[in-house]
Design an enzyme around this catalytic site. Structure first.
Site, PDB file in Angstrom:
ATOM      1  NE  ARG A 169      -3.303   0.065   3.011  1.00 23.38           N
ATOM      2  CZ  ARG A 169      -3.515   0.338   4.310  1.00 23.38           C
ATOM      3  NH1 ARG A 169      -3.212  -0.553   5.235  1.00 23.38           N
ATOM      4  NH2 ARG A 169      -4.039   1.470   4.682  1.00 23.38           N
ATOM      5  CE  LYS A 188      -1.366  -2.994  12.678  1.00 23.50           C
ATOM      6  NZ  LYS A 188      -0.604  -1.981  11.980  1.00 23.50           N
TER       7      LYS A 188
END
Ligand code: URA
Length: 435
Positions: A169, A188
């Site tokens: 990205r 996460k």
């Protein structure tokens, strides 16, 4: 075998992909069967077409499944976690983690390093002599069972898929997509295993999201993923037009966090810590209400329990815990110069981004991942938006390695501060809670 071109085409037309298609696409990318150019094309289609809640959750869960996950069956305390979308002068975790552990929660905070104008909690902690951010997993678990908290680096075993997708990205202009950001952050948090999560979504020049509308959209996406994944999740929208607190720079920020735990910190930092902590205490049931959670945190600060827990945490991670009693022993810069107002007036801007850049230029942060940081340098911001100041009054103090570095910081601070001849309202806005 999935037909990747078809998945890209469907997303290009704005259609939703099924969870198993997203799992196959991510799995194919991580096993190198789907090449970067196809993944990049799909990511760009997501940037333009977005994803449904169902797709975003499926991508998040596929990311979580790319690595190890943690859970905490051995703990008899509720597990909590926090994430900030990043800002300038944000040392909240160093205040919040010990207070929450003192309140009876288990708090494993995995943090990152700073890049660009935003600082990273790990760099701040490493301003404490000896402090170790990388702990073997078993040592970390034992520490959390014993003292209720750990402040460590992101474990490479958790969500390795996010690292790979993020790297792509980063070089394909596909970072700024709410579902991609939300799945990256929440994967996460979910993998780290806490049952109650609070997200500090910042708004303003020093933040990822520049407007309240954009911050609200991101906060809603984050909270929906967390709740759908079975975690209690809330977000707090907080202002980042000017730095949080006064200190920007690693040792300066640790010192300010310690001052705050001892009841002598800046009001905005303490207010944000209270809000985030009270939301967590209410979610876990450790406090019956948000208001009582706030009272609990105030008592833990006033009794010295929060500062004592920080000392315990520092000692457990190999650091010199004496800094909690004597923060003036932290690294100090050789050149300390006041930056003064050149006229009477009201502070109309103390731009977080530009002040972050001034600290970065002094060496407090890094331009590239390989740069070393200087723990001693930084900027202390002495005037806040809305303050009345007179010519010659210090607006900031620059802590520099050399006079030349201080001069360069002064040039940036001249751009960061704007004085108005008319009165300006304070920029502190009430927190907005998304749940
Ligand atoms: N922070 C993250 O962890 N991921 C993103 O995509 C953006 C910010």
């Amino acid at each position: 075998m999935i037909n990747v071109v078809e998945l890209i085409e469907r997303k290009k037309r704005g259609q939703a992909l099924a969870p198993d298609e997203l799992r196959a696409l991510l799995g194919g990318f991580l096993s190198r069967e789907v090449p970067d150019y196809q993944m990049a094309a799909w990511l760009m289609a997501v940037v333009w077409r977005g994803m449904t809640d169902e797709e975003t959750l499926a991508l998040t869960e596929a990311m979580v499944a790319s690595g190890a996950t943690m859970d905490w069956p051995e703990l008899d305390r509720p597990t909590v976690d926090k994430h900030s979308t990043g800002g300038v002068g944000d040392k909240t975790s160093i205040v919040l983690v010990p207070l929450m552990a003192a309140a009876g929660a288990a708090f494993v905070k995995m943090s990152g390093r700073g890049l660009g104008h935003t600082g990273g909690t790990l760099d701040k902690l490493e301003a404490i002599p000896g402090f170790q951010c990388e702990l073997p997993l078993e040592q970390m678990r034992a520490q959390v069972a014993r003292i209720g908290c750990a402040l460590v680096g992101q474990s490479p075993e958790l969500v390795p898929g996010d690292k790979q997708v993020y790297a792509l990205r980063d070089v394909t202009g596909t970072v700024d997509s709410v579902p991609l950001i939300a799945s990256s952050i929440m994967s996460k948090k979910l993998a780290a295993g806490a049952r109650s999560i609070v997200l500090d979504v910042k708004i303003g020049s020093g933040a990822f999201m520049q407007t309240r509308e954009d911050a609200r959209i991101l906060a809603n996406a984050l909270v929906r993923i967390g709740n759908q994944a079975g975690r209690q999740t809330r977000a707090v929208l907080s202002a980042m037009h000017q730095p949080l607190g006064r200190a920007v720079g690693n040792a300066l920020e640790v010192r300010e966090a310690i001052d705050t735990l001892r009841g002598d910190g800046p009001a905005d930092l303490w207010a944000l810590t209270l809000e985030l902590g009270a939301q967590l205490l209410e979610m876990t049931g450790l406090a019956p209400s948000r208001a009582e959670g706030e009272q609990m945190l105030i008592r833990l600060r006033d009794s010295g329990a929060g500062a004592a827990k920080l000392a315990e945490l520092i000692a457990a991670q190999g650091g010199d815990a004496r800094v909690v009693e004597a923060p003036e022993t932290l690294a100090a810069a050789p050149v300390v110069r006041p930056f003064a107002a050149d006229a009477d007036g009201w502070v109309a801007a103390a731009d977080a981004r530009t002040i972050g850049d001034a600290a970065l230029g002094l060496g407090a942060g890094r331009m590239t991942k390989a740069d070393a940081v200087d723990p001693a340098v930084g900027v202390e911001v002495l005037a806040r938006i809305g303050d009345r100041v007179t010519a010659g009054q210090p607006l900031a103090t620059v802590h520099a390695r050399t006079d030349e570095a201080a001069d360069a910081a002064f040039a940036r601070l001249r751009a960061a501060f704007r004085l108005s001849p008319e009165s300006v309202p304070a920029a502190d806005e009430p927190f907005e809670i998304v749940r």
